[in-house]
Design a protein around this motif. Sequence first.
Motif, PDB file in Angstrom:
ATOM      1  N   ALA A 111     -30.420  51.167 -17.375  1.00  0.00           N
ATOM      2  CA  ALA A 111     -31.233  51.307 -18.670  1.00  0.00           C
ATOM      3  C   ALA A 111     -31.958  49.841 -18.882  1.00  0.00           C
ATOM      4  O   ALA A 111     -33.162  50.031 -19.323  1.00  0.00           O
ATOM      5  CB  ALA A 111     -30.430  51.960 -19.495  1.00  0.00           C
ATOM      6  N   GLY A 114     -34.411  49.014 -16.570  1.00  0.00           N
ATOM      7  CA  GLY A 114     -35.387  49.833 -16.116  1.00  0.00           C
ATOM      8  C   GLY A 114     -35.483  50.174 -14.783  1.00  0.00           C
ATOM      9  O   GLY A 114     -36.564  50.628 -14.267  1.00  0.00           O
ATOM     10  N   ARG A 173     -40.038  43.106 -17.450  1.00  0.00           N
ATOM     11  CA  ARG A 173     -39.577  44.379 -16.526  1.00  0.00           C
ATOM     12  C   ARG A 173     -38.758  43.606 -15.341  1.00  0.00           C
ATOM     13  O   ARG A 173     -39.012  42.362 -15.169  1.00  0.00           O
ATOM     14  CB  ARG A 173     -40.707  45.060 -15.832  1.00  0.00           C
ATOM     15  CG  ARG A 173     -41.276  46.194 -16.597  1.00  0.00           C
ATOM     16  CD  ARG A 173     -42.359  47.064 -16.035  1.00  0.00           C
ATOM     17  NE  ARG A 173     -42.619  48.066 -16.899  1.00  0.00           N
ATOM     18  CZ  ARG A 173     -41.821  49.231 -16.618  1.00  0.00           C
ATOM     19  NH1 ARG A 173     -40.991  49.554 -15.692  1.00  0.00           N
ATOM     20  NH2 ARG A 173     -42.288  50.360 -17.367  1.00  0.00           N
ATOM     21  N   ARG A 244     -30.059  56.894 -27.527  1.00  0.00           N
ATOM     22  CA  ARG A 244     -31.376  57.428 -27.878  1.00  0.00           C
ATOM     23  C   ARG A 244     -32.319  55.935 -27.536  1.00  0.00           C
ATOM     24  O   ARG A 244     -33.500  56.035 -27.203  1.00  0.00           O
ATOM     25  CB  ARG A 244     -31.504  57.820 -29.098  1.00  0.00           C
ATOM     26  CG  ARG A 244     -32.838  58.681 -29.220  1.00  0.00           C
ATOM     27  CD  ARG A 244     -32.981  59.460 -30.373  1.00  0.00           C
ATOM     28  NE  ARG A 244     -34.266  60.040 -30.383  1.00  0.00           N
ATOM     29  CZ  ARG A 244     -34.787  60.863 -31.337  1.00  0.00           C
ATOM     30  NH1 ARG A 244     -34.315  60.918 -32.465  1.00  0.00           N
ATOM     31  NH2 ARG A 244     -36.193  61.123 -31.354  1.00  0.00           N
ATOM     32  N   ASP A 247     -33.317  55.599 -24.073  1.00  0.00           N
ATOM     33  CA  ASP A 247     -34.273  56.358 -23.622  1.00  0.00           C
ATOM     34  C   ASP A 247     -35.609  55.930 -23.808  1.00  0.00           C
ATOM     35  O   ASP A 247     -36.746  55.861 -23.040  1.00  0.00           O
ATOM     36  CB  ASP A 247     -34.292  57.868 -24.531  1.00  0.00           C
ATOM     37  CG  ASP A 247     -33.206  58.755 -24.025  1.00  0.00           C
ATOM     38  OD1 ASP A 247     -32.357  58.256 -22.879  1.00  0.00           O
ATOM     39  OD2 ASP A 247     -32.935  59.588 -24.843  1.00  0.00           O
ATOM     40  N   LEU A 248     -35.805  55.119 -24.982  1.00  0.00           N
ATOM     41  CA  LEU A 248     -37.143  54.548 -25.318  1.00  0.00           C
ATOM     42  C   LEU A 248     -37.196  53.401 -24.372  1.00  0.00           C
ATOM     43  O   LEU A 248     -38.462  52.983 -24.091  1.00  0.00           O
ATOM     44  CB  LEU A 248     -37.089  54.045 -26.835  1.00  0.00           C
ATOM     45  CG  LEU A 248     -36.872  54.978 -27.907  1.00  0.00           C
ATOM     46  CD1 LEU A 248     -37.117  54.306 -29.214  1.00  0.00           C
ATOM     47  CD2 LEU A 248     -37.996  56.055 -27.797  1.00  0.00           C
ATOM     48  N   ALA A 250     -37.130  53.202 -21.556  1.00  0.00           N
ATOM     49  CA  ALA A 250     -37.676  53.724 -20.266  1.00  0.00           C
ATOM     50  C   ALA A 250     -39.169  53.746 -20.294  1.00  0.00           C
ATOM     51  O   ALA A 250     -39.939  53.522 -19.425  1.00  0.00           O
ATOM     52  CB  ALA A 250     -37.457  55.153 -20.026  1.00  0.00           C
ATOM     53  N   LEU A 251     -39.501  53.444 -21.589  1.00  0.00           N
ATOM     54  CA  LEU A 251     -41.224  53.361 -21.701  1.00  0.00           C
ATOM     55  C   LEU A 251     -41.891  51.830 -21.674  1.00  0.00           C
ATOM     56  O   LEU A 251     -43.030  51.854 -21.576  1.00  0.00           O
ATOM     57  CB  LEU A 251     -41.686  53.724 -22.992  1.00  0.00           C
ATOM     58  CG  LEU A 251     -41.463  55.157 -23.397  1.00  0.00           C
ATOM     59  CD1 LEU A 251     -41.711  55.467 -24.884  1.00  0.00           C
ATOM     60  CD2 LEU A 251     -42.342  56.217 -22.747  1.00  0.00           C
ATOM     61  N   ARG A 254     -42.655  46.747 -24.302  1.00  0.00           N
ATOM     62  CA  ARG A 254     -43.787  46.817 -25.223  1.00  0.00           C
ATOM     63  C   ARG A 254     -43.651  48.018 -26.213  1.00  0.00           C
ATOM     64  O   ARG A 254     -43.909  48.305 -27.355  1.00  0.00           O
ATOM     65  CB  ARG A 254     -44.937  46.566 -24.531  1.00  0.00           C
ATOM     66  CG  ARG A 254     -45.833  45.669 -25.398  1.00  0.00           C
ATOM     67  CD  ARG A 254     -47.496  45.142 -24.619  1.00  0.00           C
ATOM     68  NE  ARG A 254     -48.185  45.549 -25.771  1.00  0.00           N
ATOM     69  CZ  ARG A 254     -49.468  45.635 -25.282  1.00  0.00           C
ATOM     70  NH1 ARG A 254     -49.978  46.045 -24.154  1.00  0.00           N
ATOM     71  NH2 ARG A 254     -50.454  45.847 -26.452  1.00  0.00           N
ATOM     72  N   THR A 255     -43.922  49.147 -25.358  1.00  0.00           N
ATOM     73  CA  THR A 255     -44.272  50.419 -25.776  1.00  0.00           C
ATOM     74  C   THR A 255     -42.984  50.859 -26.766  1.00  0.00           C
ATOM     75  O   THR A 255     -42.852  51.325 -27.772  1.00  0.00           O
ATOM     76  CB  THR A 255     -44.410  51.629 -24.881  1.00  0.00           C
ATOM     77  OG1 THR A 255     -45.632  51.159 -24.319  1.00  0.00           O
ATOM     78  CG2 THR A 255     -44.351  52.762 -25.460  1.00  0.00           C
ATOM     79  N   GLY A 257     -41.117  48.537 -28.209  1.00  0.00           N
ATOM     80  CA  GLY A 257     -41.414  47.884 -29.436  1.00  0.00           C
ATOM     81  C   GLY A 257     -42.144  48.560 -30.415  1.00  0.00           C
ATOM     82  O   GLY A 257     -42.112  48.728 -31.613  1.00  0.00           O
ATOM     83  N   HIS A 258     -43.181  49.247 -29.880  1.00  0.00           N
ATOM     84  CA  HIS A 258     -44.241  50.023 -30.836  1.00  0.00           C
ATOM     85  C   HIS A 258     -43.499  51.382 -31.539  1.00  0.00           C
ATOM     86  O   HIS A 258     -44.013  51.700 -32.552  1.00  0.00           O
ATOM     87  CB  HIS A 258     -45.450  50.513 -29.887  1.00  0.00           C
ATOM     88  CG  HIS A 258     -46.120  49.319 -29.539  1.00  0.00           C
ATOM     89  ND1 HIS A 258     -47.016  49.456 -28.231  1.00  0.00           N
ATOM     90  CD2 HIS A 258     -46.488  48.013 -30.097  1.00  0.00           C
ATOM     91  CE1 HIS A 258     -47.658  48.315 -28.073  1.00  0.00           C
ATOM     92  NE2 HIS A 258     -47.367  47.251 -28.987  1.00  0.00           N
ATOM     93  N   LEU A 259     -42.453  51.808 -31.093  1.00  0.00           N
ATOM     94  CA  LEU A 259     -41.794  52.825 -31.610  1.00  0.00           C
ATOM     95  C   LEU A 259     -40.821  52.305 -32.413  1.00  0.00           C
ATOM     96  O   LEU A 259     -39.756  53.160 -32.697  1.00  0.00           O
ATOM     97  CB  LEU A 259     -41.298  53.393 -30.573  1.00  0.00           C
ATOM     98  CG  LEU A 259     -42.219  54.454 -29.732  1.00  0.00           C
ATOM     99  CD1 LEU A 259     -41.839  55.154 -28.464  1.00  0.00           C
ATOM    100  CD2 LEU A 259     -42.726  55.703 -30.650  1.00  0.00           C
ATOM    101  N   GLY A 260     -40.626  50.936 -32.730  1.00  0.00           N
ATOM    102  CA  GLY A 260     -39.703  50.382 -33.669  1.00  0.00           C
ATOM    103  C   GLY A 260     -38.522  49.865 -33.095  1.00  0.00           C
ATOM    104  O   GLY A 260     -37.488  49.518 -33.970  1.00  0.00           O
ATOM    105  N   ARG A 262     -35.877  47.344 -31.858  1.00  0.00           N
ATOM    106  CA  ARG A 262     -35.825  45.780 -31.391  1.00  0.00           C
ATOM    107  C   ARG A 262     -35.334  45.516 -30.185  1.00  0.00           C
ATOM    108  O   ARG A 262     -33.803  45.441 -29.803  1.00  0.00           O
ATOM    109  CB  ARG A 262     -34.729  45.372 -32.543  1.00  0.00           C
ATOM    110  CG  ARG A 262     -35.341  45.175 -33.968  1.00  0.00           C
ATOM    111  CD  ARG A 262     -34.301  44.871 -34.848  1.00  0.00           C
ATOM    112  NE  ARG A 262     -34.384  45.008 -36.246  1.00  0.00           N
ATOM    113  CZ  ARG A 262     -35.339  44.338 -37.237  1.00  0.00           C
ATOM    114  NH1 ARG A 262     -35.405  43.300 -36.691  1.00  0.00           N
ATOM    115  NH2 ARG A 262     -35.530  44.712 -38.432  1.00  0.00           N
TER     116      ARG A 262
END
Lengths: 367, 278
Positions: A111, A114, A173, A244, A247-248, A250-251, A254-255, A257-260, A262
Amino acid sequence: MASAMEAPVEVPGRASERASVSRRRLRSGLLFGALAVLLVAGVIASAGVGQLTVSVTEVIGALLRGIGIDTPWAPASEITYEALWQIRFPRVAMSLLVGAALAVAGAVMQAVFGNPLAEPGVVGVSSGAALGAALGIVSGGVLAGVVGTASMAFIGGVGATLLVYVMARAGGRTEVVTLLLTGIAVNAFAGAGLALVIFVGDSAAREQIVFWQLGSLNGSRWNEVAVVAVFAVASSAIAFALARRYDLLALGERTAGHLGLRVERLRIVSIILVAVLTGAAVAFAGIISFVGLVVPHAVRMVLGPAHKLLLTGSLLGGAVLLVWADLFARTAVTGAELPIGLLTSLIGGPFFFYLLRRARSRQGGWA
Amino acid sequence: MSHTPQPDAPAAASAVAEPPAPVLPPAFHADRVGVSIGPATLVEDVSIDVAHGELVALVGPNGAGKSTLLSVLAGDRAPSSGAVAFDNRDVRDWTPGDLARRRAVLAQDNQVAFPFRVWEVVEMGRAPWQGHPEADDDEEAIAQALTTCDVAHLTERTFTSLSGGERARVSLARVLAQRTRAVLLDEPTAALDLKHQEDVLRVARSLAHDGVAVAVVLHDLSLAAAYADHVAVMERGRLAALGSPADVLTSALIERVYGLPVHVLDGPDGTPLVLPRR
């Protein structure tokens, strides 16, 4: 506009989503059911089979008597009871813990990087631990004892994990190539260190080092089990709490991080988790490779990549794999014991090769 | 097709009552922003506002600094000079969670490391609202985003099995599901066919109509002209022009910035059309 908003939104995707939700539930139910059956069967079989064969009912009876419930199934002979509780049960418990810890460590590492090819053994964490253990064995004194060796292995594993983490990442990455090359470098360095230690050590130390490296659950004791349990349970619990967030991740960082998220903090916590889980697993059991690669991958193929299920499946799957592998290692050759690390590598090596080939053909390259 | 901002957005309700859009404070306020990496200057002295209810297109040649500027606005990257305020506070001072509930970002490159299903990927857009009352809207937000981006039929496919254009639309759906009052899109149309390009810009337009601040990096100047309130033309890190499409997209400016002679025609709907002179 407001009224349109309140009406339930029915889109074509919902129906197929619902249908496949029940399909996936069925699939995960089947997998967890099968794992549970295999786990119970493995525990009873592993406790019953050996030089001294104990019947299924006696194993269950002894287990129940040990926790204070007397049943007619309890073994009649006190020797059988003691053998189960002094030798077999701690060994079974150790195999469950080590398998679960290694599989969860693999899932977390994949995880964080990635990348499905990240595994503590492949990237050199285990050889770092081996170097630590070897240093402990050779230095004599306190460090040569079981606890000393385990501590040194733990330190070596943690050190190697941090080294890989620092070296293999670029731009958030980790490419397969970088990861494997870093693994080669760490393995080569640890291997050289190990060779040097063996060169310096006396023949008794050499033998001890070689067998430690092969991995074995032989001679597990309850106090060792307790130490591994504390680390494995605590680290796994933290990993589950972070599911959870994985899971994020995996994006991409950067992305995520955009979803909050840390990201940096999550990665550092996770790397420490991996180091602790792997360190705890190899400290007493020695090197047992590829569990962290094979188990999460197999679970992902059945349950998908969402980490809550993946971690649960890996925990159970790792425990099941090692309890059966240990049973096989003990009983395959009469009068001798196969090193369990050898067994898992025998299965894991070709599997790793297959994964590499697949990753390459899928992505059209080594990225 | 309409997008709903979070309940704290006053714009949609008041817009119905009084047609002229209310004057809202700028969501993004970049003040003399510069970004340098070593000796290279990527962005220099750029001042730009993106207001709530406004669609701003960032255009310019490759390497002009559009994406860099966007990442500074997003708070990903600290400017070497100048500052970016977002909702009246330095964008770097927001906590990641608070920022994620206020602005969504579509990056240029959207990859997913493991074979997550499309539904799961879009659901990740709801992550910032976990533990907040808005989490009750998760299902509806996801369903709406899927429909809006025309990917509802793909929910059960794995992201890794999708084509480039489908990935781009699923990623946009993830951004919409986040339901923020500000949205930054980096080349959302790059991999899309003609119809989906228009769809995406129409979605961006309707977001702006609902009071969302939208900044979009685009390459197609005619597309920018048709949908943007303001066009910012970037040239070697600097802002070459900023204004309404009709004012900014002149053949002289475009020829200078891109080094390519162009015709700027009046389109049938009154928006400028930019064509290379061939």
